[in-house]
Design a protein around this motif. Structure first.
Motif, PDB file in Angstrom:
ATOM      1  N   PRO A  21     -10.989 -26.335 -30.761  1.00 54.57           N
ATOM      2  CA  PRO A  21     -11.490 -27.038 -31.937  1.00 54.57           C
ATOM      3  C   PRO A  21     -11.677 -28.531 -31.739  1.00 54.57           C
ATOM      4  O   PRO A  21     -12.250 -29.187 -32.594  1.00 54.57           O
ATOM      5  N   LEU A  22     -11.183 -29.096 -30.616  1.00 53.92           N
ATOM      6  CA  LEU A  22     -11.343 -30.541 -30.461  1.00 53.92           C
ATOM      7  C   LEU A  22     -12.805 -30.938 -30.525  1.00 53.92           C
ATOM      8  O   LEU A  22     -13.162 -31.928 -31.159  1.00 53.92           O
ATOM      9  N   GLY A  23     -13.651 -30.160 -29.890  1.00 55.99           N
ATOM     10  CA  GLY A  23     -15.063 -30.490 -29.876  1.00 55.99           C
ATOM     11  C   GLY A  23     -15.725 -30.351 -31.228  1.00 55.99           C
ATOM     12  O   GLY A  23     -16.776 -30.932 -31.469  1.00 55.99           O
ATOM     13  N   SER A  44       6.058 -21.894 -27.398  1.00 56.81           N
ATOM     14  CA  SER A  44       5.734 -23.233 -26.935  1.00 56.81           C
ATOM     15  C   SER A  44       4.277 -23.588 -27.170  1.00 56.81           C
ATOM     16  O   SER A  44       3.958 -24.727 -27.554  1.00 56.81           O
ATOM     17  N   GLN A  45       3.364 -22.620 -26.984  1.00 53.88           N
ATOM     18  CA  GLN A  45       1.941 -22.921 -26.952  1.00 53.88           C
ATOM     19  C   GLN A  45       1.152 -22.503 -28.190  1.00 53.88           C
ATOM     20  O   GLN A  45      -0.001 -22.890 -28.325  1.00 53.88           O
ATOM     21  N   CYS A  46       1.739 -21.686 -29.044  1.00 57.21           N
ATOM     22  CA  CYS A  46       0.986 -21.184 -30.200  1.00 57.21           C
ATOM     23  C   CYS A  46       1.516 -21.692 -31.539  1.00 57.21           C
ATOM     24  O   CYS A  46       1.017 -21.278 -32.593  1.00 57.21           O
ATOM     25  N   LEU A  47       2.522 -22.569 -31.511  1.00 59.25           N
ATOM     26  CA  LEU A  47       3.140 -23.002 -32.764  1.00 59.25           C
ATOM     27  C   LEU A  47       3.214 -24.518 -32.899  1.00 59.25           C
ATOM     28  O   LEU A  47       3.939 -25.018 -33.738  1.00 59.25           O
ATOM     29  N   PHE A  48       2.455 -25.249 -32.081  1.00 58.56           N
ATOM     30  CA  PHE A  48       2.628 -26.699 -32.132  1.00 58.56           C
ATOM     31  C   PHE A  48       1.742 -27.392 -33.145  1.00 58.56           C
ATOM     32  O   PHE A  48       1.876 -28.590 -33.366  1.00 58.56           O
ATOM     33  N   PRO A  59      -7.359  -6.091 -30.949  1.00 62.17           N
ATOM     34  CA  PRO A  59      -7.124  -6.963 -29.786  1.00 62.17           C
ATOM     35  C   PRO A  59      -8.275  -7.907 -29.478  1.00 62.17           C
ATOM     36  O   PRO A  59      -8.043  -9.069 -29.109  1.00 62.17           O
ATOM     37  N   GLU A  60      -9.526  -7.457 -29.638  1.00 60.83           N
ATOM     38  CA  GLU A  60     -10.654  -8.331 -29.303  1.00 60.83           C
ATOM     39  C   GLU A  60     -10.737  -9.535 -30.241  1.00 60.83           C
ATOM     40  O   GLU A  60     -11.171 -10.625 -29.832  1.00 60.83           O
ATOM     41  N   ALA A  61     -10.316  -9.363 -31.496  1.00 64.01           N
ATOM     42  CA  ALA A  61     -10.306 -10.499 -32.420  1.00 64.01           C
ATOM     43  C   ALA A  61      -9.230 -11.497 -32.027  1.00 64.01           C
ATOM     44  O   ALA A  61      -9.448 -12.717 -32.064  1.00 64.01           O
ATOM     45  N   TRP A  62      -8.053 -10.991 -31.664  1.00 65.87           N
ATOM     46  CA  TRP A  62      -6.989 -11.890 -31.198  1.00 65.87           C
ATOM     47  C   TRP A  62      -7.414 -12.581 -29.901  1.00 65.87           C
ATOM     48  O   TRP A  62      -7.060 -13.735 -29.665  1.00 65.87           O
ATOM     49  N   ARG A 107      -9.859 -19.701 -28.482  1.00 68.35           N
ATOM     50  CA  ARG A 107     -10.087 -20.935 -29.230  1.00 68.35           C
ATOM     51  C   ARG A 107      -8.877 -21.856 -29.112  1.00 68.35           C
ATOM     52  O   ARG A 107      -9.008 -23.071 -28.978  1.00 68.35           O
ATOM     53  N   MET A 108      -7.674 -21.288 -29.177  1.00 68.95           N
ATOM     54  CA  MET A 108      -6.461 -22.091 -29.046  1.00 68.95           C
ATOM     55  C   MET A 108      -6.331 -22.687 -27.653  1.00 68.95           C
ATOM     56  O   MET A 108      -5.805 -23.790 -27.478  1.00 68.95           O
ATOM     57  N   GLU A 109      -6.813 -21.988 -26.644  1.00 70.15           N
ATOM     58  CA  GLU A 109      -6.811 -22.573 -25.296  1.00 70.15           C
ATOM     59  C   GLU A 109      -7.703 -23.805 -25.258  1.00 70.15           C
ATOM     60  O   GLU A 109      -7.393 -24.789 -24.568  1.00 70.15           O
ATOM     61  N   GLY A 110      -8.801 -23.769 -25.966  1.00 68.35           N
ATOM     62  CA  GLY A 110      -9.660 -24.941 -26.030  1.00 68.35           C
ATOM     63  C   GLY A 110      -8.970 -26.126 -26.668  1.00 68.35           C
ATOM     64  O   GLY A 110      -9.284 -27.282 -26.369  1.00 68.35           O
ATOM     65  N   TYR A 111      -8.026 -25.857 -27.554  1.00 69.34           N
ATOM     66  CA  TYR A 111      -7.277 -26.942 -28.190  1.00 69.34           C
ATOM     67  C   TYR A 111      -6.191 -27.497 -27.282  1.00 69.34           C
ATOM     68  O   TYR A 111      -5.750 -28.630 -27.455  1.00 69.34           O
TER      69      TYR A 111
END
Length: 603
Positions: free
Chosen positions: A280-282, A141-145, A160-163, A169-173
């Motif tokens: 990335p919105l910002g 739901s949240q990672c493929l839109f 894991p730290e890179a993911w 970053r995706m949470e910021g979107y």
């Protein structure tokens, strides 16, 4: 007079994309065979030039193919592509429409790794080993839109730290996941994308209809451009809204001319109402963020400017923009449609509302939709203040910390997210989907009375009506096509989308109903396909995209019956070739039988 002009433009567009004689038309035929001279069905033959125009066709069950390509001549590249085989290409110099014939011989991939690299994102996403169903559903739901997972950009082997950084970053979107889901998604992705060879080979059927189809693509812009929806104007030109760069792209398919018009930023901060976001919105070069587009009265283009909370209007004749704030506490105007009376209706995804605007008056009224539970009601009440406060403190994503989606344990379920919208042709009622609440709803256009209905599958997205009042709905999270009888107010049928491998899943973003055939065309965004469904025969036909990493949005139709949409994977850099595209499928460009000029040629 306007209608007469529109018909004239439409007829011109039909002629330009039809099989008309042209001194600049490439005219090719041939066969596609394997090394043992066995015909290959469903191979994709693509002819392209250096300016971003490409035209493709498919081979039939005997390996025969034909490719008539208006407006392509000079130095061109011919490529043949088929599942389980390595691509081959050859340079051509075409100066006239004389028929040329090519036999093309394909060989299997040299290694299992090479074959795995050629598979669609759906094959690689299927290798992710989820430990529990709830985390998997939150991920889908949240990672493929806004992009695929499993393409070359997203299936990288990372620690894991890179993911963790990517997920942050995706949470910021706008990905709304709980703390526990975030940790599980991080660890699962780090563990799963270890060996490409884990992806299973795909066995999609090459349908007989493919040999009749022609697939045209127009590439433009660059890797940072995020062209969401498109519209075909009465002037025969495509208009595409670039949400990431505040641009309106205008593409003339006849001449190949590409223009861009910049939205004036006015006094809006970068990111508009979401200026408190880091990325990335910002980091979009966008103040208004145009999202969806539709042609309205006087051939003007009406757009939802999601970041600024406006209806943006562009006049192609004067080149001027006009901006109408949605007002109130409306947040993120999304999908828009005109009704038969010329009234504009649109969803407001983040404030759980439906907007209504009479273009003659330019006044917007908002209708609040049912809250559907305590936590969603909290969102409706709190979000405007949260975004406002976040903007005071600069780009710190403060709204993520003020939001209750983690504290409540609800994640994305704190939103209703009114999303798709369409007008019932039988009674003029306005219908919408709620992506996260798993509901569809009806608004009486006169009384504004609201009724809602729970969907049998999760993630109802961009829905559309058929002429008989059937409402077709894509279940984004579950990969199912749902049919709703709007007269009886009940779901009448559900059809799982076809897969390339039983272990895979599909994520249908949008659909539309062909005005002439009443067939349903659906975007299959994990498998680089467009799906065609016949309600009469209950049969799907899949049209593989010539371009890898295809993530399509709203579907429109040309007067000639062509099926068009945009390829707007975010980022566009991940699309094969690194540029966004508009593309059209002409389902019946060629006769069912290919009359080849001879049966032996070049290989």
């Amino acid at each position: 007079m306007a209608q007469v002009l529109r018909l004239a433009f439409q007829r011109s567009f039909i002629a330009l994309l039809g099989l008309c004689s042209s001194a600049q038309a490439a005219n090719l035929q041939g066969r596609v065979l394997d090394s043992s001279t066995t015909p290959i069905a469903g191979a994709i033959l693509t002819l392209s030039n250096a300016n971003g125009l490409s035209i493709s066709s498919y081979s039939d069950e005997l390996g025969h193919w034909q490719l008539q390509a208006p407006n392509l001549n000079g130095e061109l590249l011919l490529r043949a592509r088929a599942p389980r085989f390595a691509d081959i290409s050859r340079q051509l110099q075409l100066s006239n429409e004389e028929l040329q014939y090519f036999d093309l011989s394909l060989t299997p991939h040299a290694s299992a790794t090479a074959e795995a690299l050629s598979l669609t994102a759906s094959a690689h996403a299927a290798t992710i080993n989820w430990q529990d169903t709830e985390t998997e559903l939150a991920f889908k739901s949240q990672c493929l839109f806004c992009h695929q997972i499993g393409n070359a950009w997203t299936r990288k082997v990372l620690p894991p730290e890179a993911w963790q950084t990517i997920i942050r970053r995706m949470e910021g979107y706008g990905s709304l996941i709980t703390g526990a889901e975030k940790d599980k998604i991080r660890d699962t992705l780090a563990r799963s994308f270890q060996q490409l060879e884990q992806a299973k080979s795909q066995s999609g059927q090459a349908h007989a209809e493919l040999a009749k189809a022609r697939f045209t693509e127009w590439a433009f812009g660059g890797g940072i451009n995020y062209v969401h929806d498109i519209e075909l104007g009465a002037d025969g030109r495509f208009y595409g809204v670039d949400m990431g760069a505040d641009l309106l792209w205008i593409i003339d398919p006849a001449s190949g001319q590409i223009e861009q018009r910049a939205f004036p930023p006015g006094e809006l901060p970068l990111g508009g109402m979401f200026s408190g976001g880091v990325a990335p919105l910002g980091t979009f070069a966008a103040h208004r963020g145009p999202h969806s587009i539709i042609e309205g009265p006087e051939q003007r283009m009406y757009m939802t400017c999601s970041l600024s909370g406006e209806i943006c209007i562009f006049d192609p004749h004067s080149g001027e923009f006009e901006f109408v704030p949605v007002g109130g506490d409306g947040i993120y105007p999304h999908t828009l449609r005109f009704d038969a009376q010329g009234v504009l209706w649109f969803t407001l995804a983040l404030s759980n509302q439906i907007g209504r605007m009479d273009p003659a008056e330019g006044r917007v009224t908002l209708t609040q939709l049912p809250a559907n539970g305590f936590w969603r009601r909290m969102t409706d009440v709190m979000l405007p203040a949260i975004l406002k406060v976040s903007s005071w403190f600069g780009k710190r994503d403060l709204y993520l910390y003020l939001s209750h989606h983690k504290m409540s344990g609800q994640g994305y379920k704190i939103f209703n997210l009114p999303y798709g919208l369409d007008i019932n042709p039988l009674d003029g009622s306005v219908w919408y989907s709620k992506l996260y609440a798993d509901k569809i709803g009806r608004i009486d256009p006169l009384t504004l009375e609201v009724s809602e209905y729970e969907t049998p599958f999760h993630g109802p997205r961009r829905l559309r009506f058929a002429a008989d009042g059937t409402l077709w709905i894509p279940a984004f999270r579950d990969g199912v096509l749902m049919a709703f009888d709007s007269t009886r107010r009940e779901f009448s049928a559900n059809y799982p989308l076809p897969l390339l491998n039983p272990d895979e899943y599909e994520m249908p973003y949008a659909l539309n109903v062909h005005p002439r055939t009443q067939e349903v065309w659906i975007t299959g965004n994990m498998s680089d396909r467009i799906l065609r469904f016949s309600p009469q025969t209950k049969r799907f036909v899949a049209y593989p995209s010539p371009t890898r990493t295809t993530f399509s949005r709203d579907v429109i139709f040309t007067p000639a019956g062509n099926v068009c949409t945009s390829n707007s994977n975010l980022p566009a850099s991940a699309i094969e070739g690194g540029r966004p595209k508009i593309f059209c499928i002409e389902p019946d460009a060629y006769p069912a039988e290919i009359a080849t000029v001879h049966t032996s040629g070049n290989d």
